[in-house]
Scaffold this motif. Structure first.
Motif: not given
Ligand SMILES: Cc1ncc(COP(=O)(O)O)c(C=O)c1O
Lengths: 80, 439
Positions: A42-43, A46-47, A49-50
């Motif tokens: 998930m981390e 998330g990265c 996505e950013d």
């Protein structure tokens, strides 16, 4: 961005989060074999996505088994 | 109806039972795979209920058995057949034994006649009593903050604070080991949620940097003071400067740290002396303070905002004022200590040293629970059942609560555990660790 470029982003981000080398993984690699637990994954997502400025809903990865499934889900959410 | 057949192997049955406690898995995967009728809301519950009855009947599902005695290091458990069994308790978070403390009981008796049992309504209506107000003032003063605000539970305090403060333009950055209330609050807020590897300052900074590069809304970092499953505490002294560097706010959930850490038992923030650096401190009365209810302390204007905009305050009755009075007494007892915390720490050290002497690898335990890692997922059910037979109540932690291969027992300590009880537990563990070839 094409699949190969997305795969490279995935490799790079996995390496950043897990502090291990992922340069050998391919689309055919199984996600289970990467030995990245679900929270770390998930981390990673998330990265990505950013860094790519996209939003991927959680369920986009349901049933993903291979690296290519993740790459496809990311590609599907890229603009254009 | 489902065409699913329960596994006959009890270890598989047990691990399936645990997997089913994840609703997303049950509804998203198990039900479709097993032909459960999706058009009937109750069909899945029937399948679920059947499985749970079977698990309970097997005597190998130790969750939620009624305790029929006073809480403490030794309790009576009632089994499904009505039999009562004496157990040494290693699963309660009442670390200091304050739930059964006579002075707390006396305090509650003192006010019950005048205040009744229920609060009567939400605190923004008429559920706010003079006792609640006194407790808020006490929390603020003792925790060195401007104001205090009570919530019905600790879960509410943390989740509702995050949900009320943050919105879709904001970002909530949380630790990978976060309690469900933190994740729930972050999701409910509509903010972008990012996780960083447990207690890892480098990963926190990577998330802060990405958030700040986006430059959209505000950033809230939420961590726990003490992680009772991981057995460690948040490196707040490292986190605080990072949070400030990126202009973010920091909230600390002290749930498992209260009563355990800090000179007066206030938690990890007190332990690090960071009372003036942390933006919001939240916690629960349901663990070391032996009752129920939650709180947040911090800036008065922020708490006023939270008071009116926290759905869990506005739409739920306040917790009973008599309990607030009990909690106030429990805080006095915790702060004065009288050896309670000292004995807790003696027990933590004695017990963890005992495991090390047995040959088990155990990092320094920084919290009130000793994590005994078994690593072999396959033996956990039988191991837990053997512990139970030997009169030891310990909760097995297995996948999906921890990743595969990281199974463990979380042994919550109490000030009141005697050396004899700990020695007995160690002797049982020694026998079982050998039996299951962990040692
Ligand atoms: C870190 C953390 N926060 C909050 C809570 C919830 O507290 P309460 O029992 O008061 O709802 C818990 C309890 O499980 C917890 O471990």
């Amino acid at each position: 961005m094409n699949a190969e470029e997305v795969l490279e982003v995935f490799r790079k981000t996995l390496a950043e989060v897990e502090e291990r080398d992922f340069s050998q993984i391919t689309g055919a690699s199984s996600l289970a074999d990467l030995e990245v637990d679900s929270v770390a994954m998930m981390e990673v997502i998330g990265c990505i996505e950013d860094d790519l400025d996209i939003v991927i809903p959680d369920d986009a990865f349901t049933g993903a088994e291979r690296v290519s499934d993740v790459v496809a889900a990311i590609l599907a959410h890229l603009p254009g | 109806m489902s065409d699913f057949e329960l596994p006959t192997n009890r270890a598989e049955l047990f691990s399936l039972g645990l997997k089913l406690l994840d609703k997303d898995y049950f509804i998203g995967q198990f039900c479709p795979e097993n032909g459960v009728d999706p058009t009937d809301l109750f069909a899945k519950a029937e399948v679920f209920g059947g499985l749970m009855s079977e698990l309970r009947a097997s005597g190998r599902f130790l969750f939620g058995m009624p305790v029929v005695s006073k809480p403490g290091p030794k309790v009576l458990i009632e089994e499904p057949d009505g039999n009562q069994r004496e157990m040494i308790m290693f699963a309660s978070n009442d670390y200091l034994g304050l739930s059964a403390h006579p002075e707390v009981h006396a305090a509650i008796r003192e006010v019950v006649e005048n205040y009744g049992v229920g609060a009567g309504s939400s605190r923004v209506n008429v559920g706010y009593s003079g006792i609640h107000r006194s407790l808020e003032a006490k929390l603020a003063k003792h925790w060195g903050q401007e104001a205090g605000l009570l919530y019905p539970t600790g879960y509410d305090a943390i989740s509702s604070t995050i949900a009320a403060l943050c919105g879709p333009n904001d970002r909530v950055i949380i630790d990978a080991s976060s309690h469900s209330c933190i994740i729930d609050g972050a999701r409910r807020s509509g903010a972008t949620v990012r996780m960083f590897r447990h207690n890892d300052a480098k990963r926190l900074e990577a998330q802060l940097k990405r958030a700040s590069d986006k430059g959209e809304g505000a950033i809230l970092v939420v961590v726990e003071g003490a992680y009772s499953m991981d057995g460690d505490i948040a490196p707040l002294d490292t986190f605080v400067p990072l949070v400030k560097k990126y202009g973010a706010r920091l909230m600390v959930d002290e749930a498992h740290a209260i009563g355990v850490l800090g000179a007066r038992g206030h938690g990890a923030v007190e332990h690090f002396g960071l009372e003036d650096e942390v933006d919001l401190i939240g916690g629960t009365f349901s663990k070391s303070l032996g009752a129920t209810g939650g709180f947040v302390v911090g800036d008065a204007a922020v708490l006023s905002y939270l008071n009116y905009l926290s759905t869990r305050i506005v739409f739920s009755a306040a917790f009973p004022p008599i309990l607030a009075h009990g909690v106030s007494k429990a805080i006095d007892l915790m702060e004065a200590d009288g050896g309670l915390r000292e004995r807790l720490w003696e027990n933590i050290r004695y017990f963890s040293d005992g495991f090390r002497k047995l040959g088990l690898e155990l990092p320094e335990v920084e919290v009130g629970a000793v994590p005994v890692r078994i690593h072999k997922d396959g033996v956990m059910v039988d191991f837990a059942a053997d512990l139970y037979e030997a009169g030891i109540y310990a909760i097995p932690i297995v996948y999906p609560s921890v990743p595969h291969g990281r199974s463990m027992f979380r042994l919550a300590m109490q000030s009141g555990h005697t050396t004899e009880q700990l020695d007995y537990a160690l002797s049982v563990f020694e026998r079982l660790l050998k039996k299951y070839e962990i040692l």
